[in-house]
Design a protein around this motif. Structure first.
Motif, PDB file in Angstrom:
ATOM      1  N   GLU A  79       0.688  -1.194  -0.045  1.00 43.65           N
ATOM      2  CA  GLU A  79      -0.013   0.021   0.043  1.00 43.65           C
ATOM      3  C   GLU A  79       0.797   1.065   0.142  1.00 43.65           C
ATOM      4  OE1 GLU A  79      -2.712   1.211  -0.854  1.00 43.65           O
ATOM      5  OE2 GLU A  79      -4.065   1.232   0.592  1.00 43.65           O
ATOM      6  N   GLY A  80       0.699   2.352  -0.718  1.00 45.33           N
ATOM      7  CA  GLY A  80       1.384   3.379  -0.906  1.00 45.33           C
ATOM      8  C   GLY A  80       1.168   4.267   0.308  1.00 45.33           C
ATOM      9  N   LEU A  81       2.357   4.936   0.555  1.00 48.74           N
ATOM     10  CA  LEU A  81       2.360   5.742   1.849  1.00 48.74           C
ATOM     11  C   LEU A  81       1.385   7.175   1.879  1.00 48.74           C
ATOM     12  CD1 LEU A  81       6.227   5.966   2.669  1.00 48.74           C
ATOM     13  CD2 LEU A  81       4.357   4.861   4.084  1.00 48.74           C
ATOM     14  N   ARG A  82       1.023   7.411   0.630  1.00 50.72           N
ATOM     15  CA  ARG A  82       0.073   8.754   0.802  1.00 50.72           C
ATOM     16  C   ARG A  82      -1.532   8.078   1.070  1.00 50.72           C
ATOM     17  NH1 ARG A  82       2.128  13.670   0.379  1.00 50.72           N
ATOM     18  NH2 ARG A  82       3.419  13.931  -1.439  1.00 50.72           N
ATOM     19  N   LYS A  83      -1.476   6.588   0.661  1.00 51.39           N
ATOM     20  CA  LYS A  83      -3.034   6.301   1.044  1.00 51.39           C
ATOM     21  C   LYS A  83      -2.822   5.785   2.469  1.00 51.39           C
ATOM     22  CE  LYS A  83      -4.394   4.540  -3.442  1.00 51.39           C
ATOM     23  NZ  LYS A  83      -4.843   3.460  -4.163  1.00 51.39           N
ATOM     24  N   ILE A  84      -1.588   5.606   3.065  1.00 53.04           N
ATOM     25  CA  ILE A  84      -1.589   5.186   4.635  1.00 53.04           C
ATOM     26  C   ILE A  84      -1.717   6.451   5.321  1.00 53.04           C
ATOM     27  CG2 ILE A  84      -0.204   4.367   6.266  1.00 53.04           C
ATOM     28  CD1 ILE A  84       1.289   2.176   4.262  1.00 53.04           C
ATOM     29  N   GLU A  85      -1.163   7.530   4.804  1.00 52.72           N
ATOM     30  CA  GLU A  85      -1.373   8.905   5.621  1.00 52.72           C
ATOM     31  C   GLU A  85      -2.842   9.079   5.578  1.00 52.72           C
ATOM     32  OE1 GLU A  85       2.982  10.667   3.961  1.00 52.72           O
ATOM     33  OE2 GLU A  85       1.058  11.628   3.264  1.00 52.72           O
ATOM     34  N   ALA A  86      -3.618   9.080   4.355  1.00 49.12           N
ATOM     35  CA  ALA A  86      -4.975   9.335   4.198  1.00 49.12           C
ATOM     36  C   ALA A  86      -5.868   8.548   5.222  1.00 49.12           C
ATOM     37  CB  ALA A  86      -5.532   9.091   3.022  1.00 49.12           C
ATOM     38  N   ARG A  87      -5.484   7.370   5.336  1.00 51.09           N
ATOM     39  CA  ARG A  87      -6.476   6.377   6.220  1.00 51.09           C
ATOM     40  C   ARG A  87      -5.794   6.600   7.667  1.00 51.09           C
ATOM     41  NH1 ARG A  87      -7.789   0.350   4.613  1.00 51.09           N
ATOM     42  NH2 ARG A  87      -8.910  -0.283   6.459  1.00 51.09           N
ATOM     43  N   CYS A  88      -4.609   6.709   8.029  1.00 53.48           N
ATOM     44  CA  CYS A  88      -4.170   6.550   9.436  1.00 53.48           C
ATOM     45  C   CYS A  88      -3.554   7.644   9.785  1.00 53.48           C
ATOM     46  CB  CYS A  88      -3.099   5.378   9.652  1.00 53.48           C
ATOM     47  SG  CYS A  88      -3.621   3.750   8.983  1.00 53.48           S
ATOM     48  N   HIS A  92       1.137   7.916  12.194  1.00 52.96           N
ATOM     49  CA  HIS A  92       1.088   6.565  12.076  1.00 52.96           C
ATOM     50  C   HIS A  92       1.667   5.994  10.996  1.00 52.96           C
ATOM     51  CE1 HIS A  92      -2.277   3.258  13.255  1.00 52.96           C
ATOM     52  NE2 HIS A  92      -0.810   2.852  12.438  1.00 52.96           N
ATOM     53  N   ALA A  93       1.663   6.885   9.617  1.00 51.02           N
ATOM     54  CA  ALA A  93       2.255   6.227   8.673  1.00 51.02           C
ATOM     55  C   ALA A  93       3.641   6.441   8.794  1.00 51.02           C
ATOM     56  CB  ALA A  93       1.999   7.262   7.383  1.00 51.02           C
ATOM     57  N   ARG A  94       4.255   7.482   9.479  1.00 49.42           N
ATOM     58  CA  ARG A  94       5.669   7.277   9.834  1.00 49.42           C
ATOM     59  C   ARG A  94       6.222   6.262  10.603  1.00 49.42           C
ATOM     60  NH1 ARG A  94       5.608  13.414   9.860  1.00 49.42           N
ATOM     61  NH2 ARG A  94       4.872  13.064  11.833  1.00 49.42           N
ATOM     62  N   ALA A  95       5.292   5.653  11.651  1.00 47.13           N
ATOM     63  CA  ALA A  95       5.676   4.685  12.340  1.00 47.13           C
ATOM     64  C   ALA A  95       5.752   3.341  11.713  1.00 47.13           C
ATOM     65  CB  ALA A  95       4.529   4.629  13.572  1.00 47.13           C
ATOM     66  N   LEU A  96       4.585   3.284  10.687  1.00 48.07           N
ATOM     67  CA  LEU A  96       4.823   1.940   9.921  1.00 48.07           C
ATOM     68  C   LEU A  96       5.728   2.034   8.900  1.00 48.07           C
ATOM     69  CD1 LEU A  96       0.754   1.583   9.112  1.00 48.07           C
ATOM     70  CD2 LEU A  96       2.266  -0.005  10.301  1.00 48.07           C
ATOM     71  N   PHE A  97       6.170   3.079   8.430  1.00 43.84           N
ATOM     72  CA  PHE A  97       7.227   3.167   7.453  1.00 43.84           C
ATOM     73  C   PHE A  97       8.768   2.825   8.193  1.00 43.84           C
ATOM     74  CE2 PHE A  97      10.844   5.278   5.350  1.00 43.84           C
ATOM     75  CZ  PHE A  97      10.706   4.740   4.232  1.00 43.84           C
ATOM     76  N   ALA A  98       8.922   3.363   9.304  1.00 46.68           N
ATOM     77  CA  ALA A  98      10.017   3.097  10.327  1.00 46.68           C
ATOM     78  C   ALA A  98       9.915   1.397  10.656  1.00 46.68           C
ATOM     79  CB  ALA A  98      10.078   3.723  11.497  1.00 46.68           C
ATOM     80  N   TYR A 148       9.804  11.401   6.042  1.00 46.23           N
ATOM     81  CA  TYR A 148      10.256  10.221   6.694  1.00 46.23           C
ATOM     82  C   TYR A 148      11.640  10.006   6.785  1.00 46.23           C
ATOM     83  CZ  TYR A 148       5.571   9.035   5.297  1.00 46.23           C
ATOM     84  OH  TYR A 148       3.923   8.806   5.335  1.00 46.23           O
ATOM     85  N   GLY A 149      12.502  11.151   6.459  1.00 45.98           N
ATOM     86  CA  GLY A 149      13.859  10.887   6.439  1.00 45.98           C
ATOM     87  C   GLY A 149      14.491   9.961   5.947  1.00 45.98           C
ATOM     88  N   TYR A 150      14.033   9.511   4.692  1.00 48.70           N
ATOM     89  CA  TYR A 150      14.521   8.459   4.051  1.00 48.70           C
ATOM     90  C   TYR A 150      15.040   9.202   2.702  1.00 48.70           C
ATOM     91  CZ  TYR A 150      15.330   3.996   2.258  1.00 48.70           C
ATOM     92  OH  TYR A 150      15.746   2.547   1.669  1.00 48.70           O
ATOM     93  N   GLU A 151      16.282   8.771   2.103  1.00 49.62           N
ATOM     94  CA  GLU A 151      16.821   9.620   0.842  1.00 49.62           C
ATOM     95  C   GLU A 151      16.815   8.857  -0.115  1.00 49.62           C
ATOM     96  OE1 GLU A 151      17.970  12.657   0.960  1.00 49.62           O
ATOM     97  OE2 GLU A 151      17.543  13.059   3.246  1.00 49.62           O
ATOM     98  N   PHE A 152      16.371   9.140  -1.273  1.00 50.92           N
ATOM     99  CA  PHE A 152      16.469   8.538  -2.715  1.00 50.92           C
ATOM    100  C   PHE A 152      17.144   9.275  -3.586  1.00 50.92           C
ATOM    101  CE2 PHE A 152      12.106   6.743  -1.198  1.00 50.92           C
ATOM    102  CZ  PHE A 152      12.552   5.378  -1.638  1.00 50.92           C
ATOM    103  N   THR A 153      17.765   8.762  -4.519  1.00 51.37           N
ATOM    104  CA  THR A 153      18.741   9.373  -5.540  1.00 51.37           C
ATOM    105  C   THR A 153      17.777   9.768  -6.821  1.00 51.37           C
ATOM    106  OG1 THR A 153      20.784   8.924  -4.471  1.00 51.37           O
ATOM    107  CG2 THR A 153      20.615   9.514  -6.800  1.00 51.37           C
TER     108      THR A 153
END
Length: 441
Positions: A79-88, A92-98, A148-153
């Motif tokens: 499930e995409g993070l944007r949808k997790i953010e919208a639901r939770c 909460h989304a940050r905790a699940l991503f962690a 989320y403190g997560y780096e992509f290039t």
């Protein structure tokens, strides 16, 4: 008990002793049902915490999807993070991503800390687009870093096409933390760790039923021990963790009614030698942005392990599988239109309608740690840890999955509905990619 299917992973698996079937009765603090990555991770986390564990596997350790998948170990959820953010909500989304990132580190740390042989972890994953998405990708990169403190290039079109020499691709995000590896050897390595710590593993032992057994503290029906039945024995235990995936049957009760068995197809090409660099000039794993995506990676230095074709149809005809995925490969790399396919296989994964795993307490002493299809190989390990923490009272992190319960899978109509959804998603992919090509022409 069936032997391992004929896959790249079974052909290159590490030596491991067979586990005998369960005969007679056994007792343990916890009975784990399923010898895939979820069951093994749960058992390992429990024995490390001092619990006695019996694990039951209907076939062989890692026999199902856990031992024949793409081998990606990445952050995030299906499930995409944007949808997790919208639901939770965002916190909460940050905790699940962690948790998902913690799952990546569990696998990495277990391989390194115990020198598990044959896992071959290789860093890097490219998430590529098949349409113009420069602004969209850079906004996502910035959102992930900021929130989320997560780096992509970010890789622009010329840079990406220096790595993947195909006109199909436009841009990409590179994940330098994620990696890919040999999933079956990891499962076998975990099994060895569990047995070394006193856990008991039984192969060829299908669970046939679960029920309450006896009384504890004079009260029947609540708080009692559980009994897990098999064809030739049973296990008495305080807690049961159901970790069956796409191969689980009606004996899994409410869990089986909550997930759909979804198939994916995988092939292994012949050795490509110097030809590989004409098409793929990176050791990063690759996954595209399609709703039903292609994913692939280089193994043994010059072979492509290629997967895709998410469907409810469990295809086992190797020639048909090879033809289907050769067509997908040539659609990306026309120069490989006649590549020889050496192995082709499929596997069933458990998918939930809400696209999150079923990590839950079903009732007192009965738990689920399942439905990891589409998530990658980081989520079952963190699921096993969260369940173990709940059983031992170490944490209540299991509450983070409360918004994603055992929702009904649609019953007999579920597979047809899923196929209809996937057909619609493929049409959306076709329209989006065609529009981008027209605009770029």
């Amino acid at each position: 008990m069936r032997d391992y299917p004929n896959t790249y992973y079974s052909a290159t698996r590490r030596p491991a002793a067979d586990c005998a079937p369960l005969r007679g009765t056994a007792a343990a603090d916890v009975c784990v049902i399923g010898g895939g990555l979820a069951g093994l991770s749960t058992a390992w986390e429990l024995v490390r915490r001092g619990r006695s564990v019996v694990l039951l596997e209907a076939q062989r350790i890692g026999w199902g999807a856990s031992g024949r998948n793409g081998g990606f170990v990445l952050q995030g959820w299906s499930e995409g993070l944007r949808k997790i953010e919208a639901r939770c909500g965002q916190d909460h989304a940050r905790a699940l991503f962690a948790l998902s990132v913690e799952g990546v580190e569990i696998v990495r740390g277990t391989i390194a800390g115990h020198a598990l042989p044959g896992c071959n972890p290789t860093p890097g994953k490219l998430s590529v687009t098949r349409y113009e998405a420069a602004d969209q990708l850079q906004r996502h990169r910035d959102h992930m870093a900021r929130t989320y403190g997560y780096e992509f290039t970010y890789l622009d079109r010329p840079t990406l096409r220096g790595l993947l020499k195909s006109d199909i691709y436009f841009q990409a995000l590179r994940d330098t933390v994620g990696f890919h590896f040999h999933p079956l050897n990891y499962c076998l390595g975990l099994a060895g760790l569990i047995e070394g710590a006193g856990g008991r593993l039984f192969e060829g032992t299908a669970m046939t039923g679960i029920h309450r057994d006896g009384m504890v503290g004079g009260t029947a029906g609540t708080g009692g021990r559980w009994r897990v039945e098999t064809a030739d024995g049973s296990v008495a235990c305080h807690d049961v963790v159901m970790c069956g995936g796409g191969y689980g049957g009606p004996e899994f009760g409410p869990l089986r009614r909550a997930f759909l068995p979804i198939a994916t197809y995988v092939v292994l090409t012949e050795r490509l030698g110097d030809r590989l660099q004409d098409h793929v000039a990176t050791t990063d794993a690759v996954g595209d942005d399609r709703r039903s995506s292609d994913y692939y990676r280089v193994v043994e230095g010059d072979r492509l392990l290629w997967g895709g074709r998410i469907t409810t149809r469990y295809e086992q005809d190797e020639r048909r599988l090879a033809a289907l995925l050769r067509r997908d490969i040539s659609g990306v790399f026309p120069g490989l239109a006649k590549v020889r396919i050496e192995k082709a296989w499929s596997g069933l994964m458990g998918y939930a309608r809400h696209k999150m795993p079923h990590i839950a307490r079903i009732e007192d002493g009965l738990w689920s740690c399942s439905s990891f299809g589409g998530h990658g190989m980081n989520t079952a390990p963190i699921g096993g840890r969260v369940i173990a923490e709940a059983i031992t009272g170490e944490s209540d992190r299991i509450r983070l999955f409360a918004p994603y319960g055992l929702t009904w899978n649609g019953g007999i109509f579920g597979p047809a509905a899923a196929d209809l959804v996937y057909a619609g998603l493929r049409l959306m992919d076709f329209w989006q990619e065609s529009r981008s090509r027209r605009q770029g022409a």
